[in-house]
Design a protein around this motif. Structure first.
Motif, PDB file in Angstrom:
ATOM      1  N   ALA A 112      48.256  41.234  59.457  1.00  0.00           N
ATOM      2  CA  ALA A 112      47.085  40.791  58.442  1.00  0.00           C
ATOM      3  C   ALA A 112      46.853  42.147  57.602  1.00  0.00           C
ATOM      4  O   ALA A 112      46.688  42.004  56.279  1.00  0.00           O
ATOM      5  CB  ALA A 112      45.975  40.504  59.262  1.00  0.00           C
ATOM      6  N   THR A 113      46.803  43.197  58.143  1.00  0.00           N
ATOM      7  CA  THR A 113      46.152  44.336  57.315  1.00  0.00           C
ATOM      8  C   THR A 113      47.180  44.839  56.334  1.00  0.00           C
ATOM      9  O   THR A 113      46.995  45.053  55.082  1.00  0.00           O
ATOM     10  CB  THR A 113      45.831  45.473  58.259  1.00  0.00           C
ATOM     11  OG1 THR A 113      44.870  45.056  59.309  1.00  0.00           O
ATOM     12  CG2 THR A 113      45.129  46.718  57.602  1.00  0.00           C
ATOM     13  N   ALA A 114      48.471  44.872  56.789  1.00  0.00           N
ATOM     14  CA  ALA A 114      49.533  45.454  55.764  1.00  0.00           C
ATOM     15  C   ALA A 114      49.652  44.196  54.721  1.00  0.00           C
ATOM     16  O   ALA A 114      49.979  44.705  53.563  1.00  0.00           O
ATOM     17  CB  ALA A 114      50.865  45.528  56.793  1.00  0.00           C
ATOM     18  N   ASN A 115      49.784  43.001  55.205  1.00  0.00           N
ATOM     19  CA  ASN A 115      50.006  41.842  54.228  1.00  0.00           C
ATOM     20  C   ASN A 115      48.753  41.725  53.212  1.00  0.00           C
ATOM     21  O   ASN A 115      49.037  41.524  51.998  1.00  0.00           O
ATOM     22  CB  ASN A 115      50.305  40.733  54.801  1.00  0.00           C
ATOM     23  CG  ASN A 115      51.601  40.764  55.605  1.00  0.00           C
ATOM     24  OD1 ASN A 115      52.307  41.596  55.433  1.00  0.00           O
ATOM     25  ND2 ASN A 115      51.677  39.528  56.259  1.00  0.00           N
ATOM     26  N   LEU A 116      47.669  42.036  53.622  1.00  0.00           N
ATOM     27  CA  LEU A 116      46.467  42.006  52.784  1.00  0.00           C
ATOM     28  C   LEU A 116      46.770  43.010  51.730  1.00  0.00           C
ATOM     29  O   LEU A 116      46.431  43.063  50.536  1.00  0.00           O
ATOM     30  CB  LEU A 116      45.109  42.602  53.478  1.00  0.00           C
ATOM     31  CG  LEU A 116      43.877  42.565  52.835  1.00  0.00           C
ATOM     32  CD1 LEU A 116      43.616  41.233  52.100  1.00  0.00           C
ATOM     33  CD2 LEU A 116      42.751  43.024  53.562  1.00  0.00           C
ATOM     34  N   ALA A 117      47.077  44.264  52.109  1.00  0.00           N
ATOM     35  CA  ALA A 117      47.495  45.481  51.154  1.00  0.00           C
ATOM     36  C   ALA A 117      48.564  44.933  50.067  1.00  0.00           C
ATOM     37  O   ALA A 117      48.301  45.238  48.930  1.00  0.00           O
ATOM     38  CB  ALA A 117      47.845  46.767  52.048  1.00  0.00           C
ATOM     39  N   GLY A 118      49.695  44.140  50.488  1.00  0.00           N
ATOM     40  CA  GLY A 118      50.622  43.911  49.641  1.00  0.00           C
ATOM     41  C   GLY A 118      50.063  42.979  48.567  1.00  0.00           C
ATOM     42  O   GLY A 118      50.603  43.036  47.382  1.00  0.00           O
ATOM     43  N   VAL A 119      49.110  41.936  49.077  1.00  0.00           N
ATOM     44  CA  VAL A 119      48.719  40.747  48.142  1.00  0.00           C
ATOM     45  C   VAL A 119      47.707  41.717  47.102  1.00  0.00           C
ATOM     46  O   VAL A 119      47.632  41.489  45.973  1.00  0.00           O
ATOM     47  CB  VAL A 119      48.184  40.097  48.807  1.00  0.00           C
ATOM     48  CG1 VAL A 119      47.476  38.774  47.790  1.00  0.00           C
ATOM     49  CG2 VAL A 119      49.122  39.089  49.449  1.00  0.00           C
ATOM     50  N   LEU A 120      46.806  42.405  47.708  1.00  0.00           N
ATOM     51  CA  LEU A 120      46.032  43.021  46.812  1.00  0.00           C
ATOM     52  C   LEU A 120      46.701  44.066  45.656  1.00  0.00           C
ATOM     53  O   LEU A 120      46.542  43.927  44.385  1.00  0.00           O
ATOM     54  CB  LEU A 120      45.195  44.207  47.642  1.00  0.00           C
ATOM     55  CG  LEU A 120      44.014  43.629  48.234  1.00  0.00           C
ATOM     56  CD1 LEU A 120      43.301  44.267  49.245  1.00  0.00           C
ATOM     57  CD2 LEU A 120      42.785  42.773  47.417  1.00  0.00           C
ATOM     58  N   ALA A 121      47.903  44.650  46.028  1.00  0.00           N
ATOM     59  CA  ALA A 121      48.643  45.364  45.167  1.00  0.00           C
ATOM     60  C   ALA A 121      49.413  44.442  44.085  1.00  0.00           C
ATOM     61  O   ALA A 121      49.321  44.911  42.890  1.00  0.00           O
ATOM     62  CB  ALA A 121      49.635  46.065  45.925  1.00  0.00           C
ATOM     63  N   ARG A 122      49.717  43.347  44.610  1.00  0.00           N
ATOM     64  CA  ARG A 122      50.267  42.244  43.657  1.00  0.00           C
ATOM     65  C   ARG A 122      49.203  41.805  42.560  1.00  0.00           C
ATOM     66  O   ARG A 122      49.593  41.562  41.488  1.00  0.00           O
ATOM     67  CB  ARG A 122      50.811  41.287  44.443  1.00  0.00           C
ATOM     68  CG  ARG A 122      51.515  40.056  43.771  1.00  0.00           C
ATOM     69  CD  ARG A 122      52.163  39.004  44.437  1.00  0.00           C
ATOM     70  NE  ARG A 122      52.472  37.679  43.619  1.00  0.00           N
ATOM     71  CZ  ARG A 122      53.020  36.570  44.558  1.00  0.00           C
ATOM     72  NH1 ARG A 122      53.123  36.713  45.972  1.00  0.00           N
ATOM     73  NH2 ARG A 122      53.263  35.633  43.863  1.00  0.00           N
ATOM     74  N   LEU A 123      48.024  41.653  42.903  1.00  0.00           N
ATOM     75  CA  LEU A 123      46.977  41.538  42.117  1.00  0.00           C
ATOM     76  C   LEU A 123      46.472  42.488  41.244  1.00  0.00           C
ATOM     77  O   LEU A 123      45.458  42.211  40.326  1.00  0.00           O
ATOM     78  CB  LEU A 123      45.901  40.986  42.976  1.00  0.00           C
ATOM     79  CG  LEU A 123      46.243  39.494  43.761  1.00  0.00           C
ATOM     80  CD1 LEU A 123      45.119  38.910  44.628  1.00  0.00           C
ATOM     81  CD2 LEU A 123      46.285  38.174  42.457  1.00  0.00           C
ATOM     82  N   GLY A 124      47.119  43.754  41.577  1.00  0.00           N
ATOM     83  CA  GLY A 124      46.569  44.833  40.799  1.00  0.00           C
ATOM     84  C   GLY A 124      45.180  45.425  41.094  1.00  0.00           C
ATOM     85  O   GLY A 124      44.668  46.329  40.462  1.00  0.00           O
ATOM     86  N   ARG A 125      44.835  45.063  42.272  1.00  0.00           N
ATOM     87  CA  ARG A 125      43.616  45.753  42.717  1.00  0.00           C
ATOM     88  C   ARG A 125      44.119  46.789  43.887  1.00  0.00           C
ATOM     89  O   ARG A 125      43.972  46.683  44.962  1.00  0.00           O
ATOM     90  CB  ARG A 125      42.798  44.734  43.568  1.00  0.00           C
ATOM     91  CG  ARG A 125      42.344  43.484  42.592  1.00  0.00           C
ATOM     92  CD  ARG A 125      41.902  42.066  43.282  1.00  0.00           C
ATOM     93  NE  ARG A 125      40.967  42.305  44.501  1.00  0.00           N
ATOM     94  CZ  ARG A 125      40.403  41.303  45.071  1.00  0.00           C
ATOM     95  NH1 ARG A 125      40.695  40.065  44.721  1.00  0.00           N
ATOM     96  NH2 ARG A 125      39.479  41.534  45.934  1.00  0.00           N
ATOM     97  N   LEU A 126      44.490  47.963  43.142  1.00  0.00           N
ATOM     98  CA  LEU A 126      45.154  48.992  43.793  1.00  0.00           C
ATOM     99  C   LEU A 126      44.285  49.755  44.575  1.00  0.00           C
ATOM    100  O   LEU A 126      44.885  50.250  45.742  1.00  0.00           O
ATOM    101  CB  LEU A 126      46.043  49.725  42.541  1.00  0.00           C
ATOM    102  CG  LEU A 126      47.071  48.989  41.799  1.00  0.00           C
ATOM    103  CD1 LEU A 126      47.663  50.036  40.700  1.00  0.00           C
ATOM    104  CD2 LEU A 126      48.045  48.391  42.756  1.00  0.00           C
TER     105      LEU A 126
END
Length: 479
Positions: A112-126
């Motif tokens: 969940a932590t790693a995938n959360l990071a991936g979606v945030l990156a995809r949304l530009g919330r780097l």
């Protein structure tokens, strides 16, 4: 939640074993068999959803994981699967909610932590993505996938040296990690370090996400050696823009041997014309004639050792001879003043479309350019920008031959990074290419000059999401 019946347990174990072994078809049948006997097993529904998701059947996966959560709402594993499914369905905001709920139930959940990071990156919330990546790294400091994800976020932030170190650390932990090799190649290409990048560039074929036409052949892969008297199949493994861009390498292949057969997309056939270097062109819907060797199209720059300083010229593309103009195009062509075209969105199916496409309303300032008549070459996507007198040519397009005919009338094209930019560049149309802060590798990280297309000028976001300065530059040029 009740435990599965004892007579069901062997069936469940068989399904799980097949899933772990990568036998997804067998696992799918096995989970359905379990659920036909006892439909109240949430883990079976959750695992079935995971298999369906891996197979790309995301709508079915969504239904299955919802059933798992209906039976057992406190189920972090199912919530992680739900997040992945929602992200694949183009609902990243809902995916974030699923991952955060999983972390509420299980704060140490690595997936969940790693995938959360991936979606945030995809949304530009780097910045948030980097924080989540570092949290995942704290949970699993030796995990190569976590190092890979950290590197990907750092790369998108423009912190390329740190990103490269993360990719190398991931490969030190797992030398066979194809995603790390591909991302390392991507980063080095982005920096113009082409010769360093090529050895790892072929790893893209082992990361099938985003490859539109991945094929498998029994014939041997071409190694770049001369092949007199034999036939080489060069096949388009990626998208339309990639195909247009790298068709320039076919004459180099043809110079090393006998016959070159080029497999491409039907919608491009008209603009490819009598493509230099291709003895025969076939589309993806046609049967292939016999051939002796094969190479995916994007292997060619590596086989020829290309660098930014010695790229071959673009393939000579354009509308077929005598291609008829629609009444709309004819009227636009005959009007007074400078003619300019607009494209503001790429394919919504592209993994990074939210980053490369823009809100067309942001293009409204271009209406102040004196003596310019604007036409939309956009096909699909959001509604056009509020430009006075904008002519919608894109709605009349049937394939790329129509797009090329429209491009041939323009004094200027303004576009985001999509296939039309490659067609315009190949045709020598003056083009302003609007690029996100973190661009595709082929455009590099800095500079306005484009080594691939002399007629294209690169206009970049100075920071993520900041399109206004690039649009202001275009207006300044037009005044």
């Amino acid at each position: 939640m009740e435990a599965p019946r004892p007579d069901i347990l062997p069936w469940l174990a068989e399904a799980l074993a097949k899933q772990r072994a990568g036998n997804l078809g067998g696992a799918l049948l096995a989970y359905r068999r379990v659920l036909s006997r006892d439909p109240a097993i949430p883990d079976a529904w959750s695992n079935l959803a995971s298999v369906l998701h891996t197979l790309g059947r995301h709508e079915e996966a969504h239904e299955a994981v919802q059933e798992a959560l209906r039976l057992a709402p406190a189920n972090p594993a199912a919530l992680v699967t739900l997040g992945g499914v929602l992200a694949a369905l183009g609902r990243p905001g809902a995916a974030l909610e699923a991952y955060r709920e999983a972390l509420t139930q299980d704060p140490g959940n690595l997936a969940a932590t790693a995938n959360l990071a991936g979606v945030l990156a995809r949304l530009g919330r780097l910045d948030e993505a980097l924080e989540a990546d570092r949290a995942a790294l704290a949970l699993a400091p030796a995990n190569p996938e976590v190092r890979l994800n950290l590197g990907y976020t750092l790369m998108r932030m423009g912190r390329l040296d740190e990103a490269e170190a993360a990719f190398l650390a991931a490969l030190a932990a797992d030398p066979g990690l194809a995603k790390a090799r591909w991302n390392l190649a991507y980063l080095r290409l982005l920096q113009g370090r082409y010769r360093e990048a090529w050895p790892d560039f072929r790893a893209r074929l082992d990361v099938p996400q985003g490859l539109d036409n991945l094929r498998s052949f029994q014939e041997p892969a071409w190694d770049g050696a001369p092949f007199p008297g034999r036939t080489l199949l060069v096949w388009a493994e990626q998208g339309l823009g990639d195909t247009l861009q790298f068709a320039r390498y076919l004459p180099l292949a043809r110079a090393r041997g006998g016959t070159v057969l080029f497999q491409t997309y039907a919608c491009l056939r008209g603009v490819l014309g009598d493509l230099p270097g291709a003895d025969r062109i076939v589309t993806e819907a046609e049967d292939l004639p016999p051939f002796d060797l094969q190479a995916p199209l994007l292997d060619l720059p590596a086989l020829f050792g290309s660098t930014p300083a010695d790229l071959p010229p673009p393939a000579p593309l354009g509308p077929p001879p005598g291609h008829p103009a629609t009444p709309e195009l004819q009227a636009f062509r005959e009007g007074p003043g400078r003619r300019a075209g607009l494209v503001w969105a790429g394919s919504a199916q592209h993994l990074d479309d939210a980053r490369r496409s823009l809100d067309p309303a942001l293009l409204a300032p271009l209406g102040a350019a004196p003596g310019v008549r604007w036409a939309s070459l956009q096909v699909g996507g959001p509604p056009p920008p509020p430009l006075p007198g904008l002519v919608d040519l894109g709605r009349t397009f049937r394939d790329f031959s129509d797009t090329a005919a429209a491009l041939a009338t323009l004094d200027l094209l303004v576009t985001v990074d999509t296939s039309v930019a490659h067609l315009a560049g190949s045709m020598g149309v003056p083009t302003r290419l609007l690029l996100p802060f973190f661009p595709d590798w082929r455009w590099g990280m800095t500079g306005e000059a484009c080594p691939w297309y002399p007629s294209v000028r690169l206009l970049r976001q100075p920071e993520p999401g900041a399109w206004a300065p690039a649009i202001a530059r275009i207006l300044e040029d037009l005044r």
